[in-house]
Design a protein around this motif. Structure first.
Motif, short mmCIF file in Angstrom:
data_model
loop_
_atom_site.label_atom_id
_atom_site.label_comp_id
_atom_site.label_asym_id
_atom_site.label_seq_id
_atom_site.Cartn_x
_atom_site.Cartn_y
_atom_site.Cartn_z
N THR A 207 -14.85 -8.79 -46.14
CA THR A 207 -15.68 -9.89 -46.26
C THR A 207 -17.31 -8.87 -46.63
OG1 THR A 207 -15.05 -10.98 -44.39
CG2 THR A 207 -17.74 -11.46 -44.86
N ALA A 208 -17.13 -7.78 -46.35
CA ALA A 208 -18.89 -6.96 -46.01
C ALA A 208 -18.20 -6.82 -48.31
CB ALA A 208 -18.53 -5.48 -45.20
N GLU A 209 -17.18 -6.16 -47.87
CA GLU A 209 -17.59 -5.93 -49.53
C GLU A 209 -17.47 -6.69 -51.29
OE1 GLU A 209 -16.41 -3.21 -53.78
OE2 GLU A 209 -16.45 -3.01 -50.36
N GLU A 210 -16.93 -8.08 -50.47
CA GLU A 210 -17.38 -9.40 -51.42
C GLU A 210 -19.07 -9.75 -51.44
OE1 GLU A 210 -15.43 -12.50 -48.90
OE2 GLU A 210 -13.57 -11.89 -49.84
N ILE A 211 -19.72 -9.14 -49.99
CA ILE A 211 -20.94 -9.53 -49.76
C ILE A 211 -21.39 -8.80 -51.08
CG2 ILE A 211 -22.94 -9.31 -48.63
CD1 ILE A 211 -21.29 -10.41 -45.99
N ARG A 212 -21.35 -7.84 -50.93
CA ARG A 212 -21.45 -6.72 -51.70
C ARG A 212 -21.91 -6.58 -52.77
NH1 ARG A 212 -20.30 -1.51 -54.55
NH2 ARG A 212 -18.46 -1.76 -53.87
N THR A 218 -23.99 -15.52 -47.73
CA THR A 218 -23.65 -16.95 -47.06
C THR A 218 -22.56 -16.78 -46.08
OG1 THR A 218 -22.92 -17.58 -48.71
CG2 THR A 218 -25.51 -18.08 -47.51
N LYS A 219 -21.26 -15.81 -47.27
CA LYS A 219 -20.73 -15.60 -46.55
C LYS A 219 -20.45 -14.87 -44.97
CE LYS A 219 -18.65 -14.45 -51.14
NZ LYS A 219 -17.83 -15.94 -50.96
N ARG A 220 -19.11 -15.07 -44.45
CA ARG A 220 -18.90 -15.50 -43.16
C ARG A 220 -17.51 -14.75 -42.70
NH1 ARG A 220 -23.83 -15.24 -44.14
NH2 ARG A 220 -25.25 -15.59 -42.90
N ILE A 221 -17.09 -13.71 -41.11
CA ILE A 221 -15.54 -13.42 -41.41
C ILE A 221 -15.42 -14.70 -40.80
CG2 ILE A 221 -14.37 -11.64 -39.91
CD1 ILE A 221 -17.55 -9.81 -40.25
N PHE A 241 -25.13 -10.71 -40.29
CA PHE A 241 -25.05 -11.08 -41.23
C PHE A 241 -26.24 -11.99 -41.63
CE2 PHE A 241 -20.46 -9.80 -42.30
CZ PHE A 241 -20.83 -8.34 -42.89
N ASP A 242 -26.06 -13.09 -39.97
CA ASP A 242 -27.10 -14.35 -40.49
C ASP A 242 -28.39 -13.58 -40.45
OD1 ASP A 242 -25.77 -15.87 -39.28
OD2 ASP A 242 -25.50 -15.54 -37.71
N ARG A 243 -29.07 -12.28 -39.89
CA ARG A 243 -29.86 -12.00 -39.57
C ARG A 243 -30.69 -11.39 -41.09
NH1 ARG A 243 -33.13 -9.48 -35.62
NH2 ARG A 243 -35.27 -8.90 -36.45
N LEU A 244 -29.35 -10.28 -41.87
CA LEU A 244 -29.04 -9.90 -43.10
C LEU A 244 -29.96 -10.96 -43.97
CD1 LEU A 244 -26.89 -7.92 -43.49
CD2 LEU A 244 -29.67 -7.15 -43.11
N GLU A 245 -29.31 -11.95 -43.63
CA GLU A 245 -30.02 -13.27 -44.68
C GLU A 245 -31.36 -14.12 -44.12
OE1 GLU A 245 -28.24 -17.44 -45.83
OE2 GLU A 245 -27.17 -16.60 -43.81
N GLU A 246 -31.71 -14.12 -43.13
CA GLU A 246 -32.20 -14.97 -42.46
C GLU A 246 -34.04 -13.06 -43.01
OE1 GLU A 246 -35.39 -14.88 -38.39
OE2 GLU A 246 -32.65 -14.87 -38.98
N ASN A 247 -33.71 -11.72 -42.94
CA ASN A 247 -35.15 -11.65 -43.52
C ASN A 247 -34.70 -11.34 -44.77
OD1 ASN A 247 -34.80 -10.59 -40.61
ND2 ASN A 247 -34.08 -8.55 -40.45
N PHE A 248 -33.85 -11.73 -45.41
CA PHE A 248 -33.56 -11.31 -47.00
C PHE A 248 -34.56 -12.13 -47.83
CE2 PHE A 248 -31.85 -12.42 -51.59
CZ PHE A 248 -31.59 -10.84 -51.72
N THR A 249 -34.03 -13.93 -47.23
CA THR A 249 -34.81 -15.26 -47.68
C THR A 249 -36.48 -14.66 -47.23
OG1 THR A 249 -32.92 -16.23 -46.84
CG2 THR A 249 -35.47 -17.49 -47.00
N ALA A 250 -37.03 -14.25 -45.86
CA ALA A 250 -38.25 -14.07 -45.54
C ALA A 250 -38.70 -13.22 -46.28
CB ALA A 250 -38.26 -13.76 -44.07
N GLU A 251 -38.45 -12.12 -46.49
CA GLU A 251 -38.77 -10.77 -47.58
C GLU A 251 -38.81 -11.60 -49.21
OE1 GLU A 251 -39.95 -8.25 -46.79
OE2 GLU A 251 -39.38 -8.40 -44.45
N THR A 252 -38.33 -12.39 -49.25
CA THR A 252 -38.25 -12.87 -51.00
C THR A 252 -39.36 -13.83 -50.56
OG1 THR A 252 -35.62 -13.15 -50.87
CG2 THR A 252 -36.96 -14.69 -52.06
N VAL A 253 -39.71 -15.09 -50.09
CA VAL A 253 -40.86 -15.92 -49.96
C VAL A 253 -42.08 -14.76 -49.49
CG1 VAL A 253 -41.56 -17.30 -48.82
CG2 VAL A 253 -39.55 -17.35 -48.62
N PHE A 254 -42.28 -13.69 -48.71
CA PHE A 254 -42.74 -12.65 -48.62
C PHE A 254 -43.91 -12.44 -49.70
CE2 PHE A 254 -45.02 -8.76 -47.97
CZ PHE A 254 -45.72 -8.54 -46.88
N ALA A 255 -42.60 -11.93 -51.30
CA ALA A 255 -43.03 -10.99 -51.92
C ALA A 255 -43.68 -12.08 -52.67
CB ALA A 255 -41.85 -9.87 -52.18
N SER A 256 -42.66 -13.12 -52.73
CA SER A 256 -43.57 -14.04 -53.45
C SER A 256 -44.89 -14.61 -53.68
CB SER A 256 -42.78 -15.75 -54.36
OG SER A 256 -42.76 -16.49 -55.07
#
Length: 468
Positions: A207-212, A218-221, A241-256
């Motif tokens: 799963t980690a390899e697929e995400i990478r 959004t993929k989960r084990i 992964f939930d936290r990473l997805e949340e932070n990544f989304t937040a950082e994307t919005v933040f950067a925008s």
């Protein structure tokens, strides 16, 4: 470096440990077996000697020793001596035994002869008639034996102590053959079981390899609820992964949003500069252009400084030291300063004890309080009020800022803590949408919480806490 799978290494070490355990058990069992076997040999030796002693003590039984075969009974070699150690009868095969003094210890003694272990046992027989009897029957070169003690004879029994531990193991050859077969079976079984146990880890890795490779957070084990450590590990990874997805989304919005917020003042500055170069006809127009540029510069400076505070707190790139501080004086002073510059004829009221201590970073703490007061003034009503109150609650200091301004719509409340969020009522204002997000971040940095109670057109009450 040669790659070796965890599965193979676990199986190898499992087999090695099992081998050592089996060898220890085997040696222990064989040692016990050898000890029991030698004890049996000793018991046999004592029994045969005792029987012959009793037989010799009965005069009528002397004639039972007809030939040498009578002196080898049940693998026990019998030797008969008189009181001074001279041979009277029996099998004398080892010179070492002839030189040993008689022992009255009452238990077998051990002796090594020709590299092998033997046990011997001495027993004294009483009675002059027995000495005389054996003196008549056993002579050497027609010279009669002269007894040293006329009323005593000794019987010495000798028996081989059986094999060594190595010999005992060698005699049980089936164990030597069976042992490797069992270890081979254990290795194969352990390899299979290890593969089953490590299957969840393989799923985590896949799963980690697929995400990478895909970048899809959004993929989960897939978790099978077995309640074991591997299920807990998979659950932990999914939470990560939930936290990473949340932070990544937040950082994307933040950067925008940050790009958008910075783009506006930059565009204004560039436009004012072009206008001043091309169209300014007098000093007043130049002053107006410079004032507009200055205003946007201050806006950018505040925005960059606020973003820097966020980064320093989150990444801990620069520590904000805390120290015990009396919070009442700076809060009162800040309220007095805001009262001087407050528009809309808003009244600022304070309710703070004279001394209220907490371990805080004063710079961050006052930044948080000032943001709350500024918001209350900005969205307050004409001739309204802002009430600032401080109190103690257990291990926390509570700061409440209440106003009777425009309030916040219920659907907006969950979003006001997000960075760059500005509701409909603030779109025409000069705010950046970072103030409340910064308040929440600073409160969390001081181990506290933040909350709000608000009703549209009636006002809001913000409450923050910091740990003492």
């Amino acid at each position: 470096m040669k790659h070796r799978s965890l599965k193979l290494r676990i199986t190898f070490w499992f087999t090695m440990i099992l081998t050592l355990i089996c060898m220890a058990i085997l040696i222990s069992v064989m040692a016990v077996y050898q000890a029991a076997d030698r004890q049996s040999v000793k018991d046999k030796l004592v029994k045969v000697v005792e029987q012959n002693v009793r037989q010799l003590e009965r005069e009528d039984d002397f004639d039972d020793f007809a030939d040498d075969s009578d002196y080898l009974q049940d693998n026990v070699q019998l030797m008969i001596f008189n009181g001074n150690g001279a041979h009277v009868g029996g099998l004398f095969l080892y010179n070492e035994l002839n030189q040993l003094p008689f022992s009255a210890a009452g238990f077998p003694q051990e002796i090594i002869m020709d590299g092998k272990t033997y046990y011997y046992y001495d027993k004294m027989v009483g009675g002059k008639h027995m000495e005389d009897k054996f003196r008549e029957d056993f002579t050497e070169d027609s010279v009669e034996k002269k007894p040293a003690e006329e009323d005593r004879l000794w019987i010495r029994g000798v028996i081989y102590a059986n094999d060594s531990l190595f010999d005992v193991t060698k005699n049980h050859i089936y164990i030597i053959v069976l042992f490797p077969a069992l270890l081979a079976l254990a290795f194969v079984g352990g390899y299979w079981l290890t593969g089953r146990f490590l299957e969840p880890i393989k799923k985590i890795s896949r799963t980690a390899e697929e995400i990478r490779n895909s970048g899809d957070l959004t993929k989960r084990i897939e978790i099978k609820e077995k309640g074991d450590e591997l299920s807990e590990l998979a659950r932990t990874f999914n939470t990560m992964f939930d936290r990473l997805e949340e932070n990544f989304t937040a950082e994307t919005v933040f950067a925008s949003n940050a790009s958008h917020e910075l783009r506006t003042p930059v565009a204004v500055i560039l436009a004012e500069c072009e206008y001043a170069f091309e169209n300014a006809k007098d000093k007043q127009e130049l002053y107006d252009a410079i004032a507009a540029i200055q205003k946007q510069g201050y806006r950018m400076s505040y925005l960059i400084e606020t973003l820097l505070v966020f980064t320093r707190i989150e990444q801990n790139t620069e520590k904000y030291p805390k120290q015990k501080t009396n919070l009442s004086p700076p809060v009162r002073s800040s309220c007095e300063d805001f009262q001087l510059i407050a528009d809309k004829e808003i009244t600022i009221e304070t309710n703070c004890p004279d001394e209220l201590y907490a371990s805080v970073n004063r710079e961050l703490f006052m930044m948080m309080v000032n943001n709350l007061i500024q918001n209350a003034i900005r969205y307050g009503r004409e001739k309204g009020y802002v009430h600032v109150r401080m109190s103690e609650e257990g291990d926390f200091v509570k700061i409440t800022v209440r106003d009777n301004g425009v309030g916040i719509a219920e659907e907006e409340l969950p979003h006001i803590w997000n960075r760059f969020y500005r509701g409909d009522r603030s779109r025409s204002s000069q705010g950046t949408g970072l103030g409340l997000a910064l308040v929440k971040q600073i409160s969390a940095y001081h181990g506290g919480t933040v909350s709000v109670v608000s009703q549209l057109h009636e006002g809001s009450e913000f409450t923050v806490t910091v740990r003492k």
